[in-house]
Design a protein around this motif. Sequence first.
Motif, PDB file in Angstrom:
ATOM      1  N   ASP A  20      -2.461  -3.729   8.354  1.00 20.03           N
ATOM      2  CA  ASP A  20      -2.046  -5.126   7.678  1.00 20.03           C
ATOM      3  C   ASP A  20      -2.388  -4.996   6.566  1.00 20.03           C
ATOM      4  O   ASP A  20      -1.435  -5.864   5.424  1.00 20.03           O
ATOM      5  CB  ASP A  20      -1.818  -6.324   8.188  1.00 20.03           C
ATOM      6  CG  ASP A  20      -2.247  -6.089  10.126  1.00 20.03           C
ATOM      7  OD1 ASP A  20      -1.298  -5.418  10.530  1.00 20.03           O
ATOM      8  OD2 ASP A  20      -3.145  -6.853  10.207  1.00 20.03           O
ATOM      9  N   LEU A  21      -2.711  -4.232   5.971  1.00 19.92           N
ATOM     10  CA  LEU A  21      -2.497  -4.241   4.005  1.00 19.92           C
ATOM     11  C   LEU A  21      -2.323  -2.771   2.952  1.00 19.92           C
ATOM     12  O   LEU A  21      -1.987  -1.931   3.822  1.00 19.92           O
ATOM     13  CB  LEU A  21      -3.731  -4.444   3.540  1.00 19.92           C
ATOM     14  CG  LEU A  21      -4.587  -6.165   3.868  1.00 19.92           C
ATOM     15  CD1 LEU A  21      -6.182  -5.885   4.326  1.00 19.92           C
ATOM     16  CD2 LEU A  21      -4.222  -7.119   3.347  1.00 19.92           C
ATOM     17  N   PHE A  22      -2.159  -2.937   2.283  1.00 22.98           N
ATOM     18  CA  PHE A  22      -1.481  -2.082   1.038  1.00 22.98           C
ATOM     19  C   PHE A  22      -2.654  -2.112   0.317  1.00 22.98           C
ATOM     20  O   PHE A  22      -3.468  -3.052   0.219  1.00 22.98           O
ATOM     21  CB  PHE A  22      -0.326  -2.179   0.027  1.00 22.98           C
ATOM     22  CG  PHE A  22       0.913  -2.740   1.230  1.00 22.98           C
ATOM     23  CD1 PHE A  22       1.444  -1.067   1.390  1.00 22.98           C
ATOM     24  CD2 PHE A  22       1.541  -3.221   1.025  1.00 22.98           C
ATOM     25  CE1 PHE A  22       3.551  -1.138   1.474  1.00 22.98           C
ATOM     26  CE2 PHE A  22       2.713  -3.508   0.870  1.00 22.98           C
ATOM     27  CZ  PHE A  22       3.304  -2.554   1.608  1.00 22.98           C
ATOM     28  N   LEU A  34      -0.195   4.109  -4.746  1.00 27.63           N
ATOM     29  CA  LEU A  34      -0.290   3.365  -2.898  1.00 27.63           C
ATOM     30  C   LEU A  34      -0.967   4.395  -2.769  1.00 27.63           C
ATOM     31  O   LEU A  34      -0.467   4.934  -1.744  1.00 27.63           O
ATOM     32  CB  LEU A  34       0.793   3.325  -3.111  1.00 27.63           C
ATOM     33  CG  LEU A  34       1.183   1.886  -1.858  1.00 27.63           C
ATOM     34  CD1 LEU A  34       0.434   0.827  -2.194  1.00 27.63           C
ATOM     35  CD2 LEU A  34       3.465   1.613  -2.403  1.00 27.63           C
ATOM     36  N   ASP A  35      -2.207   3.772  -1.529  1.00 28.17           N
ATOM     37  CA  ASP A  35      -2.964   4.939  -0.208  1.00 28.17           C
ATOM     38  C   ASP A  35      -1.812   4.497   0.872  1.00 28.17           C
ATOM     39  O   ASP A  35      -2.320   3.530   1.131  1.00 28.17           O
ATOM     40  CB  ASP A  35      -3.699   4.677  -0.722  1.00 28.17           C
ATOM     41  CG  ASP A  35      -4.564   5.501   0.234  1.00 28.17           C
ATOM     42  OD1 ASP A  35      -4.212   6.522   0.841  1.00 28.17           O
ATOM     43  OD2 ASP A  35      -6.187   5.287   0.457  1.00 28.17           O
ATOM     44  N   ILE A  47      -3.285  -5.442  -0.620  1.00 26.29           N
ATOM     45  CA  ILE A  47      -2.535  -6.454  -0.993  1.00 26.29           C
ATOM     46  C   ILE A  47      -1.886  -6.361   0.468  1.00 26.29           C
ATOM     47  O   ILE A  47      -1.485  -5.828   1.074  1.00 26.29           O
ATOM     48  CB  ILE A  47      -1.512  -6.006  -2.099  1.00 26.29           C
ATOM     49  CG1 ILE A  47      -2.206  -6.125  -3.160  1.00 26.29           C
ATOM     50  CG2 ILE A  47      -0.539  -7.440  -2.179  1.00 26.29           C
ATOM     51  CD1 ILE A  47      -2.853  -7.279  -3.775  1.00 26.29           C
ATOM     52  N   SER A  48      -1.911  -7.950   1.035  1.00 25.77           N
ATOM     53  CA  SER A  48      -1.048  -7.853   2.548  1.00 25.77           C
ATOM     54  C   SER A  48       0.424  -7.172   2.335  1.00 25.77           C
ATOM     55  O   SER A  48       0.609  -7.920   1.055  1.00 25.77           O
ATOM     56  CB  SER A  48      -1.769  -9.458   3.244  1.00 25.77           C
ATOM     57  OG  SER A  48      -0.627 -10.319   1.689  1.00 25.77           O
ATOM     58  N   LYS A  49       1.213  -7.012   3.402  1.00 25.45           N
ATOM     59  CA  LYS A  49       1.982  -6.740   3.837  1.00 25.45           C
ATOM     60  C   LYS A  49       3.002  -8.042   3.468  1.00 25.45           C
ATOM     61  O   LYS A  49       3.480  -8.430   4.411  1.00 25.45           O
ATOM     62  CB  LYS A  49       1.959  -6.006   4.371  1.00 25.45           C
ATOM     63  CG  LYS A  49       1.700  -4.226   4.478  1.00 25.45           C
ATOM     64  CD  LYS A  49       1.527  -2.988   5.392  1.00 25.45           C
ATOM     65  CE  LYS A  49       0.719  -1.724   5.365  1.00 25.45           C
ATOM     66  NZ  LYS A  49       0.372  -1.343   6.274  1.00 25.45           N
TER      67      LYS A  49
END
Length: 86
Positions: A20-22, A34-35, A47-49
């Motif tokens: 649920d995170l980037f 961005l992985d 960082i949360s989506k």
Amino acid sequence: MKKKPTRKCLATNQIFNKEDLFRVVKSPSGEISLDMTGKANGRGAYISKSLEAIEKARKSKCLDKALETVVPNEIYDRMIIFLNMK
């Protein structure tokens, strides 16, 4: 049953399941990306989506602090584009 890995969102300080995170990564060569796989080599920050978390991270520069570099605006823009695609 296998426990799902959790991480803390830097912007909101809330704990989320990893999916649920980037994940934003600073590679050993210093490149920021961005992985989406969660397996890229280097220092990761989460960082949360959610649009609120992305904008909060952009304003507070918490990713810059965590990764000890300037995170380009393009990274935040790509997160927002990804959210809009869902």
